[in-house]
Design a protein around this motif. Structure first.
Motif, mmCIF file in Angstrom:
data_model
loop_
_atom_site.group_PDB
_atom_site.id
_atom_site.type_symbol
_atom_site.label_atom_id
_atom_site.label_comp_id
_atom_site.label_asym_id
_atom_site.label_seq_id
_atom_site.Cartn_x
_atom_site.Cartn_y
_atom_site.Cartn_z
ATOM 1 N N ASP A 31 0.818 -1.211 0.000
ATOM 2 C CA ASP A 31 0.000 0.000 0.000
ATOM 3 C C ASP A 31 0.852 1.261 0.000
ATOM 4 N N PHE A 32 1.681 1.420 -1.023
ATOM 5 C CA PHE A 32 2.449 2.652 -1.156
ATOM 6 C C PHE A 32 1.566 3.706 -1.820
ATOM 7 N N ALA A 33 1.256 4.773 -1.103
ATOM 8 C CA ALA A 33 0.413 5.828 -1.654
ATOM 9 C C ALA A 33 1.235 6.919 -2.327
ATOM 10 N N GLU A 34 2.560 6.974 -2.038
ATOM 11 C CA GLU A 34 3.410 8.018 -2.586
ATOM 12 C C GLU A 34 4.106 7.565 -3.867
ATOM 13 N N HIS A 35 4.659 8.536 -4.569
ATOM 14 C CA HIS A 35 5.476 8.245 -5.742
ATOM 15 C C HIS A 35 6.756 7.523 -5.328
ATOM 16 N N ILE A 36 7.099 6.452 -6.033
ATOM 17 C CA ILE A 36 8.321 5.708 -5.773
ATOM 18 C C ILE A 36 9.362 6.126 -6.805
ATOM 19 N N ALA A 37 10.437 6.747 -6.331
ATOM 20 C CA ALA A 37 11.440 7.317 -7.227
ATOM 21 C C ALA A 37 12.603 6.385 -7.492
ATOM 22 N N ALA A 38 12.901 5.467 -6.565
ATOM 23 C CA ALA A 38 14.079 4.612 -6.740
ATOM 24 C C ALA A 38 13.941 3.349 -5.902
ATOM 25 N N LEU A 39 14.579 2.280 -6.385
ATOM 26 C CA LEU A 39 14.710 1.018 -5.661
ATOM 27 C C LEU A 39 16.180 0.650 -5.615
ATOM 28 N N HIS A 40 16.613 0.060 -4.498
ATOM 29 C CA HIS A 40 17.982 -0.449 -4.448
ATOM 30 C C HIS A 40 18.046 -1.572 -3.428
ATOM 31 N N ALA A 41 18.744 -2.642 -3.779
ATOM 32 C CA ALA A 41 18.872 -3.792 -2.891
ATOM 33 C C ALA A 41 20.314 -3.937 -2.434
ATOM 34 N N ALA A 42 20.517 -4.265 -1.160
ATOM 35 C CA ALA A 42 21.847 -4.488 -0.596
ATOM 36 C C ALA A 42 21.689 -5.196 0.736
ATOM 37 N N ALA B 188 1.650 -1.950 -4.989
ATOM 38 C CA ALA B 188 2.484 -2.825 -4.172
ATOM 39 C C ALA B 188 3.871 -2.966 -4.756
ATOM 40 N N VAL B 189 4.877 -2.952 -3.883
ATOM 41 C CA VAL B 189 6.209 -3.411 -4.252
ATOM 42 C C VAL B 189 6.207 -4.927 -4.072
ATOM 43 N N ALA B 190 6.575 -5.642 -5.127
ATOM 44 C CA ALA B 190 6.518 -7.104 -5.096
ATOM 45 C C ALA B 190 7.836 -7.685 -5.564
ATOM 46 N N TRP B 191 8.105 -8.937 -5.184
ATOM 47 C CA TRP B 191 9.307 -9.590 -5.669
ATOM 48 C C TRP B 191 8.970 -10.986 -6.161
#
Length: 484
Positions: A6-17, A347-350
Motif C-alpha cells: 500500500d504505497f500511496a506516494e510516488h516511488i522514485a528509486a529502488l535499491h537492494a543491498a 504494491a512493491v513485489a518480488w
C-alpha cells in the motif's frame, strides 16, 4: 510475493543491498518524503526496518564508504549528494555526511582513481563530475569535472581494456550516448567520444558483455512517448564494442514490444549460467493507447546468441502502474530474483527465481537409463532420453520406451524387485501422458509454456522399457521443477 502492498506516494528509486549483514539482500524504497528500508526476514517476508528522512531521492546506492566491513549508503536528491554510515552493521544509519550541494540528477559508484576505494560519479545541472574518496574512509574531495553539461544516465566500466574505469553517459541536452576515457587510470578524463545520438528521452544505459566476447558492450533503452520518428515502441538499441578498446559498432535495434514504453533495462545473470541476461520492464504505451491500461510487464532476454538476443521469457505480467524494477538475490539463495515497484498507489513485489531442475531418483534394481539434457525452462523445450542399449553395462533388450509424469512421487516395490517411483493412483494427478520413443536411445521433447504462474511446478516422471523382451523394466525417476 509482496514487500509492502500500500504505497500511496510516488516511488522514485529502488535499491537492494545486504544492509544488516545476514547474507540476504534488503530493499531501499525511495518515496517522495523519505527512504524506507525493508529487511528480508526469511520465508519470503520483508519487514519495515527503518526510515531515512531524505526527500525525493533519485538514487540510493550501497557502498562501504568508511571501509569498516558493512554497507553504508550514498543518496542523490535535489537537496544534495550525501552518504550515511551504517553505525552497527545492522542497518542503523547515522547523520548525513555531505559530498556535494546542490544535489545531482543521477549518481554511480566506482573506483575511478585506482586506489581501491569507491568514488562517486554524479551529474549536476551544468556538469558531470566525480568526487574522490580521498582517505578511503568517506572524506570526499571537491568536484572534478568530466564534461560540461548534465547526463541523464551514467555508468563506469573499463571500455577500452586498459584496466581502469571509464565513464559512459547519455548527455542530457542532445541525447548523445558517449564515453570518456580515464587517461592513465587516475581519474583524468579525456574528451567526449560520441557513440550515437539516441532517441529522445532515453531511460537507461546497460553495460554488459552482450555478445560474450570478453569485453563490455552497451545497451540503451528509451521511452517512446517522446519519440516522433518511425520506430515507436519499447526500443532497445545495443552497441557492440568491436575491438574491446572502445570502438563501438552502429546501433542494432530490437523492439520486444512495439505497443509498450520502457521503464528500465538491467543486466543480471538470471539463469545461473555466469552470463548476464537483459531484464526489461515496460508499460503500455500512451502513444498507442491515449487512455492506457494500468498494467505493465517484466521479461528477460538471453544474450550471446546468433543475432544478438533470444526470444523473451516472461517473469510477470499485469503489474499495476509499473514504474521500477531491479534484480537482486533477495532471499540469499545464490540466484537473482526480481523486484518491481509502481508509480504510486500499489504494491512493491518480488519474484523468486525458480530454477529449472531435473533431479534423478532411483531405488532397488531399476536401471538408471532415464536422463535429461536440461531442466524444463519456461518458454523452452525440455529434452529427455531413455538409453535402452546398455545402461550401466546392463542392456535390457527392449526396443522402445514410454514415460509418464504425475504430481506426486512414490516408492513402491513391485514383485520381482522393480520399484514404481511415481504415483499413478490419482487419475487427476496425471500431468504427462504416455508418449513412445524408439531405441536404442529413445528421445522425448516437450515444449514448456512461457507462463510465469507455472514457475516452481513439480513433475515426477519415470520411464518404462518395453518391446523385444519380457517383462518390462522400470527406469529411475526424474523429478522435474519448471522454472527459468
Amino acid at each position: 510475493m509482496l514487500v509492502y502492498d500500500d504505497f500511496a506516494e510516488h516511488i522514485a528509486a529502488l535499491h537492494a543491498a545486504d544492509i544488516d549483514g545476514d547474507g540476504d539482500e534488503d530493499l531501499f524504497v525511495a518515496l517522495a518524503a523519505e527512504i524506507q528500508l525493508y529487511a528480508y526476514e526469511g520465508s519470503g517476508h520483508f519487514t519495515l526496518r527503518g526510515r531515512i528522512s531524505i526527500a525525493q531521492a533519485s538514487a540510493v546506492l550501497a557502498t562501504d564508504s568508511d571501509q569498516d566491513g558493512d554497507q553504508d549508503i550514498a543518496v542523490a536528491s535535489p537537496a544534495g549528494l550525501v552518504w550515511l554510515e551504517n553505525l552497527d552493521g545492522a542497518g542503523d544509519f547515522g547523520h548525513e555526511h555531505g559530498i556535494a550541494s546542490p544535489g545531482s540528477w543521477s549518481a554511480f559508484l566506482a573506483d575511478l582513481d585506482g586506489d581501491d576505494d569507491e568514488d562517486v560519479l554524479a551529474s549536476h545541472a551544468t556538469a558531470t563530475v566525480w568526487y574522490e574518496n580521498t582517505d578511503g574512509f568517506g572524506t570526499f574531495g571537491p568536484p572534478r569535472t568530466i564534461g560540461e553539461g548534465a547526463s541523464s544516465s551514467i555508468r563506469a566500466a573499463d571500455l577500452d581494456g586498459d584496466g581502469d574505469q571509464d565513464v559512459v553517459a547519455i548527455w542530457q541536452l542532445d541525447d548523445q550516448l558517449c564515453w570518456f576515457e580515464n587517461r592513465k587510470g587516475g581519474g583524468d578524463f579525456g574528451p567526449r567520444n560520441i557513440i550515437h545520438t539516441v532517441a529522445p528521452n532515453p531511460v537507461s544505459i546497460v553495460v554488459a558483455d552482450l555478445d560474450v566476447d570478453g569485453d563490455p558492450d552497451l545497451l540503451s533503452s528509451f521511452d517512446d512517448r517522446y519519440w516522433s520518428g518511425a520506430k515507436p515502441g519499447c526500443h532497445l538499441a545495443w552497441f557492440e564494442n568491436e575491438d574491446g578498446r572502445g570502438s563501438f559498432a552502429a546501433e542494432r535495434y530490437f523492439d520486444p514490444h512495439p505497443d509498450w514504453s520502457a521503464r528500465g533495462t538491467f543486466a543480471a545473470d538470471l539463469d545461473g549460467d555466469d552470463i548476464d541476461e537483459i531484464l526489461v520492464a515496460a508499460n503500455w504505451s500512451t502513444l498507442h493507447y491515449p487512455t492506457p491500461p494500468t498494467h505493465g510487464m517484466i521479461g528477460w532476454f538471453d544474450t550471446g546468441v546468433s543475432g544478438g538476443f533470444a526470444s523473451e521469457r516472461a517473469i510477470a505480467a499485469r503489474i499495476e502502474r509499473l514504474a521500477r524494477a531491479a534484480a537482486a538475490d533477495l532471499d540469499g539463495d545464490g540466484d537473482q530474483d526480481v523486484v518491481s515497484a509502481p508509480v504510486c498507489d500499489g504494491a512493491v513485489a518480488w519474484y523468486e527465481r525458480a530454477p529449472a531442475l531435473a533431479v534423478s531418483r532411483n531405488f532397488g534394481a531399476n536401471p538408471a537409463s532415464f536422463r535429461a539434457r536440461n531442466g524444463p525452462a519456461l518458454g523452452g523445450t525440455s529434452a529427455a532420453f531413455v538409453d535402452l542399449a546398455g545402461t550401466n553395462g546392463r542392456p535390457t533388450g527392449h526396443t522402445y520406451a514410454t514415460l509418464a509424469g504425475y504430481a506426486s512421487p512414490l516408492t513402491f516395490v513391485l514383485p520381482g524387485g522393480q520399484t514404481l517411483l511415481i504415483d499413478p493412483t490419482d487419475p487427476g494427478a496425471e500431468i504427462l501422458g504416455w508418449p513412445v520413443g524408439v531405441g536404442p536411445v529413445a528421445e522425448f521433447r516437450f515444449p514448456i509454456p512461457d507462463d510465469p504462474s507455472l514457475a516452481g511446478l513439480r513433475l515426477f516422471t519415470q520411464a518404462a522399457h518395453l518391446g523385444g523382451v519380457s517383462p518390462f523394466a522400470l527406469s529411475n525417476a526424474l523429478d522435474l521443477t519448471l522454472g527459468h
